[in-house]
Design a protein around this motif. Structure first.
Motif, PDB file in Angstrom:
ATOM      1  N   GLY A  79      71.298  26.378  29.810  1.00 45.94           N
ATOM      2  CA  GLY A  79      72.354  26.801  30.723  1.00 45.94           C
ATOM      3  C   GLY A  79      71.933  28.097  31.365  1.00 45.94           C
ATOM      4  N   ILE A  80      72.427  28.349  32.576  1.00 48.00           N
ATOM      5  CA  ILE A  80      72.008  29.531  33.329  1.00 48.00           C
ATOM      6  C   ILE A  80      73.225  30.318  33.778  1.00 48.00           C
ATOM      7  N   THR A  81      73.106  31.643  33.681  1.00 50.64           N
ATOM      8  CA  THR A  81      74.144  32.524  34.176  1.00 50.64           C
ATOM      9  C   THR A  81      73.490  33.651  34.967  1.00 50.64           C
ATOM     10  N   THR A  82      74.308  34.569  35.500  1.00 47.29           N
ATOM     11  CA  THR A  82      73.771  35.672  36.286  1.00 47.29           C
ATOM     12  C   THR A  82      74.422  36.972  35.848  1.00 47.29           C
ATOM     13  N   ASN A  83      73.875  38.082  36.314  1.00 47.04           N
ATOM     14  CA  ASN A  83      74.449  39.371  35.930  1.00 47.04           C
ATOM     15  C   ASN A  83      75.163  40.060  37.088  1.00 47.04           C
ATOM     16  N   CYS A  84      75.719  39.257  38.020  1.00 46.33           N
ATOM     17  CA  CYS A  84      76.513  39.857  39.094  1.00 46.33           C
ATOM     18  C   CYS A  84      77.591  38.899  39.559  1.00 46.33           C
ATOM     19  N   GLY A  85      78.849  39.349  39.497  1.00 49.51           N
ATOM     20  CA  GLY A  85      79.959  38.493  39.890  1.00 49.51           C
ATOM     21  C   GLY A  85      79.937  38.084  41.347  1.00 49.51           C
ATOM     22  N   PHE A  86      79.267  38.872  42.194  1.00 47.99           N
ATOM     23  CA  PHE A  86      79.196  38.550  43.617  1.00 47.99           C
ATOM     24  C   PHE A  86      78.306  37.337  43.891  1.00 47.99           C
ATOM     25  N   LEU A  87      77.545  36.898  42.904  1.00 43.55           N
ATOM     26  CA  LEU A  87      76.713  35.713  43.072  1.00 43.55           C
ATOM     27  C   LEU A  87      77.518  34.425  43.011  1.00 43.55           C
ATOM     28  N   ALA A  88      78.841  34.544  42.928  1.00 41.43           N
ATOM     29  CA  ALA A  88      79.701  33.371  43.086  1.00 41.43           C
ATOM     30  C   ALA A  88      79.385  32.649  44.383  1.00 41.43           C
ATOM     31  N   LEU A  89      78.942  33.383  45.386  1.00 40.04           N
ATOM     32  CA  LEU A  89      78.580  32.772  46.669  1.00 40.04           C
ATOM     33  C   LEU A  89      77.487  31.725  46.520  1.00 40.04           C
ATOM     34  N   PHE A  90      76.669  31.845  45.478  1.00 37.39           N
ATOM     35  CA  PHE A  90      75.545  30.922  45.275  1.00 37.39           C
ATOM     36  C   PHE A  90      75.847  29.839  44.244  1.00 37.39           C
ATOM     37  N   GLN A  91      77.075  29.792  43.734  1.00 40.51           N
ATOM     38  CA  GLN A  91      77.406  28.868  42.655  1.00 40.51           C
ATOM     39  C   GLN A  91      77.046  27.418  42.993  1.00 40.51           C
ATOM     40  N   GLU A  92      77.525  26.923  44.094  1.00 42.45           N
ATOM     41  CA  GLU A  92      77.323  25.512  44.429  1.00 42.45           C
ATOM     42  C   GLU A  92      75.843  25.183  44.604  1.00 42.45           C
ATOM     43  N   GLU A  93      75.127  26.034  45.313  1.00 39.90           N
ATOM     44  CA  GLU A  93      73.710  25.769  45.569  1.00 39.90           C
ATOM     45  C   GLU A  93      72.875  25.867  44.295  1.00 39.90           C
ATOM     46  N   LEU A  94      73.156  26.861  43.450  1.00 38.80           N
ATOM     47  CA  LEU A  94      72.392  26.986  42.204  1.00 38.80           C
ATOM     48  C   LEU A  94      72.680  25.826  41.262  1.00 38.80           C
ATOM     49  N   ALA A  95      73.953  25.446  41.151  1.00 44.19           N
ATOM     50  CA  ALA A  95      74.301  24.335  40.269  1.00 44.19           C
ATOM     51  C   ALA A  95      73.653  23.038  40.739  1.00 44.19           C
ATOM     52  N   SER A  96      73.459  22.906  42.039  1.00 42.61           N
ATOM     53  CA  SER A  96      72.858  21.694  42.588  1.00 42.61           C
ATOM     54  C   SER A  96      71.335  21.701  42.488  1.00 42.61           C
ATOM     55  N   SER A  97      70.752  22.858  42.206  1.00 41.86           N
ATOM     56  CA  SER A  97      69.291  22.976  42.226  1.00 41.86           C
ATOM     57  C   SER A  97      68.645  22.710  40.874  1.00 41.86           C
ATOM     58  N   VAL A  98      69.454  22.647  39.797  1.00 44.48           N
ATOM     59  CA  VAL A  98      68.929  22.402  38.459  1.00 44.48           C
ATOM     60  C   VAL A  98      69.736  21.296  37.788  1.00 44.48           C
ATOM     61  N   SER A  99      69.291  20.859  36.631  1.00 47.80           N
ATOM     62  CA  SER A  99      69.980  19.760  35.942  1.00 47.80           C
ATOM     63  C   SER A  99      70.758  20.239  34.727  1.00 47.80           C
ATOM     64  N   ILE A 100      70.964  21.563  34.615  1.00 50.76           N
ATOM     65  CA  ILE A 100      71.704  22.153  33.502  1.00 50.76           C
ATOM     66  C   ILE A 100      72.886  22.944  34.056  1.00 50.76           C
ATOM     67  N   PRO A 101      73.894  23.267  33.231  1.00 60.36           N
ATOM     68  CA  PRO A 101      75.068  23.997  33.733  1.00 60.36           C
ATOM     69  C   PRO A 101      74.712  25.399  34.240  1.00 60.36           C
ATOM     70  N   VAL A 102      75.441  25.824  35.265  1.00 61.03           N
ATOM     71  CA  VAL A 102      75.249  27.150  35.857  1.00 61.03           C
ATOM     72  C   VAL A 102      76.589  27.871  35.934  1.00 61.03           C
ATOM     73  N   LEU A 103      76.587  29.128  35.528  1.00 62.24           N
ATOM     74  CA  LEU A 103      77.796  29.961  35.510  1.00 62.24           C
ATOM     75  C   LEU A 103      77.451  31.269  36.208  1.00 62.24           C
ATOM     76  N   THR A 104      77.829  31.404  37.488  1.00 65.89           N
ATOM     77  CA  THR A 104      77.360  32.560  38.239  1.00 65.89           C
ATOM     78  C   THR A 104      78.233  33.795  38.110  1.00 65.89           C
ATOM     79  N   SER A 105      79.544  33.628  37.903  1.00 63.86           N
ATOM     80  CA  SER A 105      80.439  34.768  38.087  1.00 63.86           C
ATOM     81  C   SER A 105      81.577  34.803  37.086  1.00 63.86           C
ATOM     82  N   SER A 106      81.892  36.009  36.633  1.00 63.41           N
ATOM     83  CA  SER A 106      83.040  36.214  35.756  1.00 63.41           C
ATOM     84  C   SER A 106      84.339  35.816  36.445  1.00 63.41           C
ATOM     85  N   LEU A 107      84.358  35.861  37.771  1.00 63.91           N
ATOM     86  CA  LEU A 107      85.559  35.500  38.529  1.00 63.91           C
ATOM     87  C   LEU A 107      85.983  34.055  38.287  1.00 63.91           C
ATOM     88  N   MET A 108      85.066  33.224  37.838  1.00 64.45           N
ATOM     89  CA  MET A 108      85.384  31.821  37.585  1.00 64.45           C
ATOM     90  C   MET A 108      86.363  31.656  36.421  1.00 64.45           C
TER      91      MET A 108
END
Length: 241
Positions: A79-108
């Protein structure tokens, strides 16, 4: 028993995409490996400075984040996460680019936190930069419209130290900024029943915010702990006797 391989690294289920920054990573920060009770894999995305991601919308950085996410998956992250909540903007594209779960932002977390609260209460968000947290960021993370938002922007130390990538950090001043901002948020919005910290660098001050406000505080660390518990569930031994 035969064991089949396939990973480059074993035992670290969570991969963290990191901004490129040099400010001190104190305990509680996602970038301090001592924050975690489990091993993690780090990947620094070069040229992704805090200022470029938070204040400039991460323009031009998506390909580099996708490449880094794919690298983490190839190395063994589940699973992949990030260290910046503003990367929510990339959530859809990052989740679509790999075959494992992606969690970009605490805002979720905001919608889930709202569902936990009593009738008439809702979550408030504390961000490092209210002036650049756009409706697009909030929509990408699924934050309901009208959610109260407070900020450390304009404070004495925290926002400028992090976004300016300062070589020195004063944790006491940073804590004062975070507590003051949280208190102002709650005073202005008495219906707040919990606080979600957008910025991952706010986590070291979550306990102080909880003490000052009396409210539950959700951070990216609480979110990633939940995330890791799902992708690497604890194995229980069962004694039937």
């Amino acid at each position: 028993m035969r064991i089949t391989g396939g990973k480059a690294v074993y035992g670290a289920s969570v991969g963290i995409l990191m901004l490129e920054a040099r400010f001190p990573r104190i305990l509680g920060d996602m970038g301090n490996a001592g924050t975690w009770d489990f091993p993690v894999l780090y990947r620094v995305v070069r040229d992704a400075s805090p200022d470029r991601v938070v204040r400039k919308g991460g323009e031009g950085l998506l390909p580099a984040f996708i490449e880094a996410a794919r690298s983490l998956e190839a190395d063994g992250a589940d699973g992949i996460t990030t260290n910046c909540g503003f990367l929510a903007l990339f959530q859809e594209e990052l989740a679509s680019s790999v075959s494992i779960p992606v969690l970009t932002s605490s805002l979720m977390q905001v919608r889930a936190v709202n569902a936990m609260l009593p009738k008439g209460k809702r979550a408030g968000v504390l961000t490092i930069s209210r002036s650049t947290l756009t409706p697009g960021h909030l929509a990408a993370a699924g934050v309901p419209e009208g959610t109260p938002i407070g900020t450390t922007e304009g404070g004495a130390h925290f926002t400028e130290a992090i976004l300016g990538d300062a070589p020195d950090l004063d944790p006491a001043l940073a804590e004062e900024d975070n507590v003051s901002a949280a208190m102002a948020l709650v005073r202005a919005n008495p219906e707040i029943g919990a606080i979600v910290l957008e910025c991952t660098n706010m986590t070291p001050y979550a306990s102080a915010i909880r003490s000052a406000t009396g409210l539950p505080v959700f951070s990216m660390v609480t979110f990633v702990n939940w995330f890791q518990g799902a992708i690497r569930p604890r194995r229980w031994s069962v004694d039937l006797h």
